[in-house]
Design an enzyme around this catalytic site. Sequence first.
Site, mmCIF file in Angstrom:
data_model
loop_
_atom_site.group_PDB
_atom_site.id
_atom_site.type_symbol
_atom_site.label_atom_id
_atom_site.label_comp_id
_atom_site.label_asym_id
_atom_site.label_seq_id
_atom_site.Cartn_x
_atom_site.Cartn_y
_atom_site.Cartn_z
ATOM 1 N N SER A 139 0.845 -1.185 0.000
ATOM 2 C CA SER A 139 0.000 0.000 0.000
ATOM 3 C C SER A 139 0.886 1.242 0.000
ATOM 4 O O SER A 139 2.088 1.158 0.324
ATOM 5 C CB SER A 139 -0.887 0.010 1.262
ATOM 6 O OG SER A 139 -1.576 1.235 1.421
ATOM 7 N N TYR A 141 -2.769 -0.903 10.344
ATOM 8 C CA TYR A 141 -2.731 -1.074 8.894
ATOM 9 C C TYR A 141 -1.345 -0.749 8.358
ATOM 10 O O TYR A 141 -0.783 -1.488 7.533
ATOM 11 C CB TYR A 141 -3.779 -0.176 8.240
ATOM 12 C CG TYR A 141 -3.966 -0.414 6.760
ATOM 13 C CD1 TYR A 141 -4.695 -1.503 6.304
ATOM 14 C CD2 TYR A 141 -3.420 0.457 5.825
ATOM 15 C CE1 TYR A 141 -4.871 -1.728 4.942
ATOM 16 C CE2 TYR A 141 -3.582 0.245 4.471
ATOM 17 C CZ TYR A 141 -4.316 -0.844 4.031
ATOM 18 O OH TYR A 141 -4.478 -1.060 2.678
#
Length: 278
Positions: A142, A155
């Site tokens: 990401s 995350y």
Amino acid sequence: MGGFSGNVIAITGAASGIGRATAVKLAGAHATLSLCDISREGLRDTERLCRDAGAAVRSTAVDVSDPEAVNAWAADTHRAFGKVNAVINNAGVSLSGAVADLSLEDFEWIMGINFWGVVHGTRAFLPYLRASGDGHIVNISSLFGIIAMPGASAYNASKFAVRGFTESLSEELRLENAPVRVTCVHPGGIDTNIVAGGRVTPSESLGFETVEQAARDFKRLARTSPEAAAEQIVRAMARRRRRQLIGVDAWLLEKMQRIAPVAYQNLMVAFARKSRRE
């Protein structure tokens, strides 16, 4: 897009979002597909879309945090098609909340899927990829595997871990001249339901109280469609890129992090304060 005809490609998290869009894109490129997700209903829809595009496809409900389940899926894929050329470890979930408010179970949950799912998928398929003589591992990290954001500690941790794991894996395989290439993908804001389907621990200091509010905030920043992301992932595979950023936000913020690896955090704090006021 050519180059995939006759290739057998396994994709995790294929029931929706980037996983589904990538599966459909590869189906149109005449790849043979083995799809998995924990959502049986979403998988059926993706399988139908891929068959409509002319691909041979099979789908299996798999919890990627379970190594035995992933190993069984990999073996079944190889048994069904006789080879595996690529695995795209895409399955992922989101978790928003302040470090002090998140539970240990929250951290274990997201790491089980986002990080361990990548590890399990890589390890399960690697022997088959070696045997193919032309293997490819694509791990989805990401933008949050490059920069950190307040409220995204868990995350961030999972996606930074994917990045480190993938880059080290790439170096190892290159060192031994293995017939397996590796790509690490860093999407920016992609217009999916990852936040709406994730977990949110309300935080007044971070400026969100509900899943719905966090999802609305995310949607404001999600400028890239899953289809556009899929096109770039497939292109990166065809061009054998080791790293692929997706979205203008990913390119700009990655450059900012390289230029100011500590000072960029001031901008993240300022952005979070502005969002909280709004």
